[in-house]
Design a protein around this motif. Sequence first.
Motif, PDB file in Angstrom:
ATOM      1  N   PHE A 127       0.824  -1.203   0.000  1.00 51.88           N
ATOM      2  CA  PHE A 127       0.000   0.000   0.000  1.00 51.88           C
ATOM      3  C   PHE A 127       0.865   1.262   0.000  1.00 51.88           C
ATOM      4  O   PHE A 127       0.479   2.276  -0.585  1.00 51.88           O
ATOM      5  CB  PHE A 127      -0.962   0.024   1.182  1.00 51.88           C
ATOM      6  CG  PHE A 127      -2.101  -0.953   1.064  1.00 51.88           C
ATOM      7  CD1 PHE A 127      -2.778  -1.129  -0.123  1.00 51.88           C
ATOM      8  CD2 PHE A 127      -2.489  -1.704   2.149  1.00 51.88           C
ATOM      9  CE1 PHE A 127      -3.824  -2.025  -0.231  1.00 51.88           C
ATOM     10  CE2 PHE A 127      -3.535  -2.604   2.058  1.00 51.88           C
ATOM     11  CZ  PHE A 127      -4.203  -2.768   0.863  1.00 51.88           C
ATOM     12  N   ALA A 158      -0.706   4.227   4.675  1.00 48.84           N
ATOM     13  CA  ALA A 158      -0.698   2.806   4.298  1.00 48.84           C
ATOM     14  C   ALA A 158      -1.150   1.933   5.460  1.00 48.84           C
ATOM     15  O   ALA A 158      -1.945   1.008   5.282  1.00 48.84           O
ATOM     16  CB  ALA A 158       0.694   2.387   3.825  1.00 48.84           C
ATOM     17  N   SER A 162      -4.663  -0.179   5.455  1.00 51.51           N
ATOM     18  CA  SER A 162      -4.614  -1.618   5.709  1.00 51.51           C
ATOM     19  C   SER A 162      -5.499  -1.995   6.896  1.00 51.51           C
ATOM     20  O   SER A 162      -6.286  -2.947   6.823  1.00 51.51           O
ATOM     21  CB  SER A 162      -3.164  -2.041   5.968  1.00 51.51           C
ATOM     22  OG  SER A 162      -3.080  -3.416   6.174  1.00 51.51           O
TER      23      SER A 162
END
Length: 190
Positions: A127, A158, A162
Motif C-alpha cells: 500500500f 498505508a 490496511s
Amino acid sequence: MTASARDGRMDERQRKTRVALHEALGRLVARMDYADIGVSLLAQEAGVGRPTFYRHYASVDALLVDRLRDDLDRQHEWAARLVAQEMPVRDAHLAVSRYALDLIATQPRLYHALLDGSAGTNAVTLFKDQIAQLPTMAVHLSQAERAGVAGLAVGVLAGAVSGFLLAWIEAGLTPPPARAAELMVDFLRL
C-alpha cells in the motif's frame, strides 16, 4: 510496472497460465483457508503442473502478492483517468476508494489473507508503494514533501488503509462499499 506492462512482456500462453493461476487461487480461497492452499492443490485447480507454477511464481504467497499488485495497478490506472478528467480531489478519492472496496467485496477472503499477514507478506508495504504513486494523492503528498515528512505521511496512510480494510472485511463488508469509501476518506482526511 503496471499490470498491462507486465502482461505486454508475456506471450499468450504465459498470460493464460497466469490468469488460470489467479482464478484458481480465488476459487480455492473462497472455499478453504488460505493457509491450507499449497502449490500442488493450486496447480491442480488451475490445470497446470507444479513446474509450470514455479516458472511463474516462487510460492503461493508470491501469486497472492501478484494478484494484489494487479488490482492496485488497475486502481492506479483508474485514479489517473480521474485526475486527467480534473475531478475534484475529494471526489477522486471517493471514487478510487469505492473502486477498491467494490473489488475487495468480490474476494474478501483473498484480501483478508493479505491484510492479516497470513500470506506472509506485508500489505502495508504494498500500500505504501501504491499511495506514493496514486495521482489522486499528489496534492497531499506535495504538502507533506514541503514539510519534509512525505515518507511518514505515506507510511501512516498505508497502515491506516490496511487496518481499515481488514476491519471492514472482518465486519462482514459492512457498511456497503459506497458508505465505507466515504468513511475511509473522512477518517483519513483525504
